[in-house]
Write an enzyme that holds these catalytic residues in place. Sequence first.
Site, PDB file in Angstrom:
ATOM      1  N   SER A   1     -38.443  27.218  15.798  1.00  0.00           N
ATOM      2  CA  SER A   1     -37.759  26.922  14.532  1.00  0.00           C
ATOM      3  C   SER A   1     -36.322  26.540  14.871  1.00  0.00           C
ATOM      4  CB  SER A   1     -37.849  28.144  13.604  1.00  0.00           C
ATOM      5  OG  SER A   1     -37.167  27.909  12.390  1.00  0.00           O
TER       6      SER A   1
ATOM      7  N   HIS B   1     -40.634  23.965  12.628  1.00  0.00           N
ATOM      8  CA  HIS B   1     -40.334  24.002  11.197  1.00  0.00           C
ATOM      9  C   HIS B   1     -39.506  22.762  10.846  1.00  0.00           C
ATOM     10  CE1 HIS B   1     -40.928  28.594  10.485  1.00  0.00           C
ATOM     11  NE2 HIS B   1     -41.913  28.047  11.187  1.00  0.00           N
TER      12      HIS B   1
ATOM     13  N   ASP C   1     -42.401  33.988  12.188  1.00  0.00           N
ATOM     14  CA  ASP C   1     -43.549  33.086  12.269  1.00  0.00           C
ATOM     15  C   ASP C   1     -44.001  32.963  13.717  1.00  0.00           C
ATOM     16  OD1 ASP C   1     -45.485  31.310  11.594  1.00  0.00           O
ATOM     17  OD2 ASP C   1     -44.152  29.584  11.384  1.00  0.00           O
TER      18      ASP C   1
END
Length: 1020
Positions: A70, A97, A189
């Site tokens: 991310s 992301h 995540d």
Amino acid sequence: MAQEQRPPNPDPGPETALMAADSPDSAPPPSGAHTTDPGRQGPGGTTTAPERTRDEIDPAPFPIVGIGASAGGLDAFRRLLQRLPVDAGLAYVLIQHLAPSHDSLLAALLAEATAMPVFEARDGQPIEPDHVYVIPPNRTLGVHHRRLVFFERELESGRHLPVDYFLKSLADDLGPQAIGVILSGTASDGTLGLKAIKAAGGLTFAQDTNTAEYYGMPGSAIAAGCVDFVLPPAAIAKELAQIAAHPYLRPTPQEVSEGLNVVEDDLAKIFLLLRSRTGHDFSLYKRPAILRRIRRRLVVHKLERPADYIHLLQARPAEIDRLFEDLLISVTAFFREPEAFDTLREQVFPRLFDERRAGRRVRIWVPGCATGEEAYSLAIATQEFLGERAAGIGLQIFASDIDGKAIAKARAGQFDESIAAQVSPERLRCFFVKSAGGYRVTKSIRDLCVFAVQDLIKDPPFSRLDLISCRNLLIYFSAPLQKRALQIFHYALEPNAFLLLGASESIGAQADLFALLDRQHRTYVKKSHVSRVDYSFMPKIYQGPDEGATASSDAAAHIAREQPDLARTADRLLLAHYAPPGVIVSRDLEILYFHGETGPHMDPAPGAATLNLIKLAHQDLAVELRTGLHKALRTGQEVYRPGVRYRRDGVLAETNLRVLPIRTGEEIDHLMVLFEDAGLVTDAHPATDAEARMANDTQRVVDLERELAVTREQLQAIIAELEGTNEARQAASEEIQSANEELQSANEELETAKEELQSTNEELATVNDELESRNRDLAEANSDLNNLMASVNLPILILAQDMRIRQFTPQAGKLLNLIGGDLGRPISNIQANILVPELETRVAAVIEDMAPQVLDLQDNAGRWYSVRLRPYKTLDNRIDGVVIAFIDVDGIKETERLRQTLALERRLATVVRDANDAIMVQGFDGRILAWNPAAERLFGYSESQAIESGIEPLVPAAAWPAYRALLARLARGESVEPQRLERRHADGRILRVLLTASTLLDEHGRPYAAATTERVLGGK
């Protein structure tokens, strides 16, 4: 239920067990659109891969590396790709992301870091080795049969988790050939995805702390214990290159079909080392899962021979612990398979919590609970079902596992933010409290659960249970272990209690122990009337030396029991010589007992062995037997069939069939069938052939009529039999009790009593362990609270809803005149140094509105405090009082007052400086202390001259007496009316002025000077 997710995401089961699903679930059909056409160029000139058929792709299996990141991921991606060899034979899929509404240049930027082809992924695109695929914006990416599958971007409970979803699908599709890597990023995540890969036998990596720009994602995965290697990106690339060619990641077809080539001797050594180190025996667990875990550890240590790994285990005992943890990966989820919870709510809970059970605590056991999600899910489901009745119904949930670390996490009740994808927002609000980094179950739910370290197979089980939820644990046991576990469950459950298994499990050959309640969701009911169950799983009681004193008496009793019973011996001899042979059968016509010589009447058919009377009896007797048995069952009366003919050794014989119902109560439980031999059928030798034919014809007619009658009765019996259901027959068969059970009932009761005592002791030990754990937690919390209260240099008072004192800091004790004995007293009984007006009304308002209040008050000494009232929240998010903090703001108030004074003085100075009138400050002795510019302009003296010479040059000689009288009055603090006086100008002129005077006071209120304002009226 809070389980609606799109795209569907298969969750692993709630257990600590040997995890490795052998058959991947099918992914849903593609729903996304192609982002680029075949052969066209993507962003930044990166060429997208052309579509290829499956035959054109190398059919040899190769590992696929899923890489998630991310914030800060671009730099980590580059450093990883720069060190990856271009011919390692691995495929790489990068999940980043991305902003959903903007085009991505990620593929073009990363193409500069490697010589491998870098593509933006397309829907349905086959994955090839030594290629890099990048997720496009606004998509969720999955893998199905080594092809990339797109879904529209969906939020799971408000959170987009593309890394978790891809890694889970990768684990399901490739199993041991899946590799997961988590690089820099925030939040958590990817943690669940790495857990799934490790459970499937794959390898997992995470970026280390020193090189990650943001450590949220890799830190969460490391804390979850699902990472094999923690390295910087360059070292991860080096490790991937080294393990890429390991046989585990590239099995031959023979290895795929046969598994790891580990001889039984090697496995025995590994099992022995595990048992010696951990106390647990894995030799009866299913081999494929065991082999997969061992082979995975070989890859981690870059070993190829099991013998080398055995040497490593002997040299490094800590590696045995790592292997043990690998064998017991904790993979679980909240409300897994929500339809199973629907079955509990609709069919099980109403019977568990009905009125007949009022006043009795309901007991539930969750063996193999892992980190507690299954136990907490059951607790939440029961509270939702009970609603307002929950407070008045006792409930205890026992949860056990052999993994001590998993139990410790379960006891803490702390979970990361990823559970928001499994639990609905309503449940999060009602049953969880937001905490740092995740959620914590409320105290009311935590108190329902008791967690314990327990070996399901080895340790005594809990007893008197109403429900056992053991989902997806038995699938990792071999058949003997499964049988043993089901016998344990049967013993532990109350009559007519419930057993819940996983979707891939069943009771198998133990159908005599449990009846099926819901086939689809594997819900069973304990059968209470079954034949003797082998409870050999219970540990044997050690016989100490002091018990030897009773040995002689026990031996005497044994000898007495061995003496022959003459009455029984006589009965046995009489039955053997004079009673006809026969059998005792159940209602299902299964033979339970043979009496006498039944061989002539039996003619077993070839095929599988059976004890069914109809299949064992001579085929000529089968029709009569079936008819007689069903008639006896239907009417409850004795049935007699004389002269039934059958061929015995090629000779026609006759027997009389007698069926006797056996009752143990009102119902017929068994039937006795007797074969009364009537001898052989002989020829009477008729005189002539005509008479012989007539006799044969007559006998033939009689036989046919009899056969027709029998056929009719048989047809009626079959019709009656078909009218019954299989469930009724099964239920009837369950009630059969054998004679041996009655003879052994006393011994069984004694053994059962011992087993219950052992179970009770185990339960007490578990509860004590839980209480000790809670006492330690409570002592730590009290120590933390006491140190915090003593260290906080702030008066804080905690009041209950009834205005009684719950706690206070030492500073609050000084301010409010409190001592230790005041705990529990109403605050209204305390004479405090500072009073809060309308305290009771304010406390009630804060509790009712949950809105803090702030007010400024002075204590008896005049010091200012900012008094702040806030709601007191319990662990289960209830408001149970107020917290009052007294913040000393006297310094702030004094600073504010000085600031205002200075501002006023500045404004006064400005007024004095710019005034048109002469303004001066003079002492009562005639000294001039201050002199404004207007005075200098009106009287001709500069400020320095005036301060040096005093007031005397300004006052004419004739006016001195009156002026001294004026100063004397001002010195006494009297008020003086404006007066007309004369002043002498520096050039000698006499000026008439209107003087306004006031007295200045010091900090003690005493006059120390006079301030005068003089306006010139004219001159003489």
